[in-house]
Design a protein around this motif. Sequence first.
Motif, PDB file in Angstrom:
ATOM      1  N   ALA A 261       0.838  -1.206   0.000  1.00 24.76           N
ATOM      2  CA  ALA A 261       0.000   0.000   0.000  1.00 24.76           C
ATOM      3  C   ALA A 261       0.871   1.254   0.000  1.00 24.76           C
TER       4      ALA A 261
ATOM      5  N   PRO B  13      -0.288   2.152  -6.169  1.00 20.84           N
ATOM      6  CA  PRO B  13      -1.530   1.470  -6.563  1.00 20.84           C
ATOM      7  C   PRO B  13      -1.301   0.132  -7.252  1.00 20.84           C
TER       8      PRO B  13
ATOM      9  N   PHE C 279      -0.232  -2.473  -4.659  1.00 19.28           N
ATOM     10  CA  PHE C 279      -1.385  -2.764  -3.799  1.00 19.28           C
ATOM     11  C   PHE C 279      -2.402  -3.614  -4.552  1.00 19.28           C
TER      12      PHE C 279
ATOM     13  N   TYR D 258      -7.622   1.206  -3.276  1.00 20.41           N
ATOM     14  CA  TYR D 258      -6.363   1.815  -2.845  1.00 20.41           C
ATOM     15  C   TYR D 258      -6.588   3.151  -2.129  1.00 20.41           C
TER      16      TYR D 258
ATOM     17  N   HIS E 251      -5.857   4.063   1.756  1.00 21.19           N
ATOM     18  CA  HIS E 251      -4.925   5.128   2.147  1.00 21.19           C
ATOM     19  C   HIS E 251      -5.592   6.136   3.078  1.00 21.19           C
TER      20      HIS E 251
END
Lengths: 131, 134
Positions: A48, A52, A55, B60, B64
């Motif tokens: 992460a 992207p 991940f 994602y 985050h």
Amino acid sequence: MPDDTRPLSPHLQVYRPQITSILSVTHRATGVVLAFAALLLAYWLASAAYGPEAFGRAQGVLESWFGRLILFGFTFSLFYHMCNGIRHLGWDMLWGFDMAKLRITGMIVVIASLSLTVLSWLMAYGHVGKL
Amino acid sequence: MINTPQQKRSLQSKLGRVRGLGSTREGVHHWWAQRMSAVALLPLSLWFVYSLISLTGSDYDAFHAWAGEFGNSVFLMLFVVAMFHHAQLGLQVVIEDYVHSEVWKMGMLLFVKYGTVLFAASAIFAVLKISLAG
């Protein structure tokens, strides 16, 4: 024999499996499994942080049927180790050493860890309302 | 526990025992650290599982945003530290119980210790990077 007053260690080969010994071995086994789960968590967090694409790759692996199977196993290991760990903390405080309590708390650990595992997955996929 | 036959016969003084100068020169430090990290992991693990349940299906950006929140970053790092510390202590006992060759034992203990520190440091840095760099 140097000293006949020392207690003998129970030899696994000649001992009939009992709930106490099975749960004890399982505690250690789930602990080792959870060390691998910790590695996976570190990889997941690192992916992460990396970006992207990384991940996405990690999520792809985790969301495959094999990834989910592993995560399900990790979930059970965590809840089992946690519930039996509470049992261990009780023993550390000298609570629950007699055979009757050992059996009852052992059964509670098995039922609670299985239930918490299934409940968590049902909640995660929306079959049971989230908290 | 003090009055077992072994300890009555022991040449070691009771003061020597309570000072943690047992055969391993370590006393109860390992045992205590394992219990303290276990107690810390109880709420942290429950928080982590609850968080994963809430995060199921997140992409994602959503992940985050979650990991970058102040409280989540702090708890993630505490969880990582307590978990890898507890894992190192537990794996150490397993290795000491089952690996009888001194060379292999020492090698595996070093491997586990350095490995857990490496992965813990990576995980902490990952959380910091997500949290601070966005």
